[in-house]
Design a protein around this motif. Structure first.
Motif, PDB file in Angstrom:
ATOM      1  N   ASP A   1      10.936  12.571  22.893  1.00 29.08           N
ATOM      2  CA  ASP A   1      11.447  13.879  22.467  1.00 29.08           C
ATOM      3  C   ASP A   1      10.774  14.384  21.195  1.00 29.08           C
ATOM      4  OD1 ASP A   1      13.259  15.960  22.967  1.00 29.08           O
ATOM      5  OD2 ASP A   1      14.705  15.168  21.520  1.00 29.08           O
TER       6      ASP A   1
ATOM      7  N   HIS B   1      19.846  22.349  15.395  1.00 29.08           N
ATOM      8  CA  HIS B   1      19.922  20.887  15.336  1.00 29.08           C
ATOM      9  C   HIS B   1      20.814  20.389  14.195  1.00 29.08           C
ATOM     10  CE1 HIS B   1      16.151  21.292  17.676  1.00 29.08           C
ATOM     11  NE2 HIS B   1      16.517  20.142  18.205  1.00 29.08           N
ATOM     12  N   ALA B   2      21.347  19.188  14.422  1.00 26.76           N
ATOM     13  CA  ALA B   2      22.008  18.397  13.371  1.00 26.76           C
ATOM     14  C   ALA B   2      23.280  19.031  12.818  1.00 26.76           C
ATOM     15  CB  ALA B   2      21.025  18.096  12.234  1.00 26.76           C
TER      16      ALA B   2
ATOM     17  N   SER C   1      24.944  19.281  19.820  1.00 24.24           N
ATOM     18  CA  SER C   1      26.099  18.675  19.134  1.00 24.24           C
ATOM     19  C   SER C   1      26.990  19.720  18.486  1.00 24.24           C
ATOM     20  CB  SER C   1      25.617  17.688  18.061  1.00 24.24           C
ATOM     21  OG  SER C   1      24.986  16.591  18.650  1.00 24.24           O
TER      22      SER C   1
ATOM     23  N   ILE D   1      21.558  16.118  23.203  1.00 19.93           N
ATOM     24  CA  ILE D   1      22.633  15.792  22.263  1.00 19.93           C
ATOM     25  C   ILE D   1      22.228  14.577  21.435  1.00 19.93           C
ATOM     26  CG2 ILE D   1      25.066  15.151  22.029  1.00 19.93           C
ATOM     27  CD1 ILE D   1      25.462  16.349  24.899  1.00 19.93           C
TER      28      ILE D   1
END
Ligand code: G3H
Ligand code: ZN
Length: 299
Positions: A84, A183-184, A214, A234
């Motif tokens: 990824d 992200h994150a 997420s 995820i």
């Protein structure tokens, strides 16, 4: 069952208008938990190892990838292995040797023409070596500790016409699109641009991938899958689950020294998170909402 290739898994999900979840693997416990959680839900799953995770393992992809592949081969559900967010061509060129069936090549930080050129070369190389290749156009923010992109920042949303030209010019097998996730995120507060997703789905004939999932609430995830997202990435959600469980275990038992004690707690928490998240991707009435079981997997 043997390690599954990513391409057929994603193609089957797209044909069924469903999605397959892809979870980030940082440690062996992540891989074991993801498989355990997917087995409990009786659903296929993708294990993905990012370039950042490879860097954490001293730049060596093989040990974790081979361990994950071995764990996948013992699973009772189909499991694929994906590399990824690769920026390094050198790492891309090691993918097939390490057991990966697919790669996400990430040139989304580059200007459009440079992204096209780098991704075209990556896709050509991947296809010559039997790998399925995902790329990104429009940038999903929050990578490498960066904050989310402002919704109006250039590249914060994928343009459908540009995406159509990009897929034709690069020959990629799937496209990660920027539709409002980042992200994150440690709180599930993202709101997706579902109108844009419909336009992207109409403009493109490759599977669409949602990154930064997420931070996306269950209802938004389910709506995104109904709107044409086929692969849901995820990562942070599992780290929240693992770290929370480890922290709680250490607080409850300050004398513990055997890592198996607290890593077991972390692994159990991740497995439960996986089962919950894959249920959230099921259409209402077929998955976790009603407690039904996904078809296409052995018991
Ligand atoms: O490619 C990986 C995913 O986009 C993970 O994002 O950690 O925000 O869930 P996340
Ligand atoms: Zn991502």
């Amino acid at each position: 069952m043997p390690l599954t290739a990513t391409g057929p898994l994603v193609t089957a999900a797209a044909a069924a208008r469903r999605a397959v979840a892809a979870f980030n693997v940082i440690t062996l416990e992540h891989a074991e938990a993801i498989i355990e959680g997917a087995e409990a839900a009786r659903t296929p799953v993708i294990l993905q190892i990012s370039e950042n995770a490879v860097a954490f393992h001293h730049g060596r992809p093989a040990p974790l990838a081979r361990a994950a592949a071995e764990a996948a081969a013992l699973a009772s559900v189909p499991v694929a292995l994906h590399l990824d967010h690769v920026r390094s061509a050198g790492l891309l060129h090691r993918a097939a040797d390490c057991g990966f069936g697919s790669v996400m090549f990430d040139a989304s930080h580059l200007p459009y023409e440079e992204n096209v050129a780098a991704t075209r070369a990556a896709a050509d190389w991947a296809h010559r070596h039997g790998l399925w290749l995902e790329a990104e156009l429009g940038e999903v923010g929050g990578k490498d500790g960066g904050g989310p992109l402002d919704a109006h920042a250039p590249g914060a949303r994928t343009d459908p016409a540009e995406a159509r030209a990009y897929v034709a010019a690069t020959g990629v097998d799937a496209l990660a699109v920027a539709v409002g996730s980042s992200h994150a995120m440690t709180r599930r507060t993202a709101r997706l641009d579902h109108g844009l997703l419909v336009r992207l789905r109409g403009a493109l004939d490759v599977p669409l991938v949602l990154h930064g999932s997420s931070g996306v609430p269950d209802a938004e995830l389910r709506r995104a899958v109904a709107g044409g997202i086929t692969k849901v990435n995820i990562g942070t959600a599992l780290n929240i689950a693992m770290t929370g469980a480890v922290r709680a275990h250490l607080a409850a038992d300050p004398a513990v020294v055997d890592p198996r004690r607290y890593l077991s707690a972390g692994r159990r928490a991740m497995a439960a998170a996986v089962t919950g998240l894959v249920a959230a991707l099921e259409p209402v009435g077929e998955g976790g909402v009603s407690g039904g079981v996904r078809t296409g997997c052995p018991p």
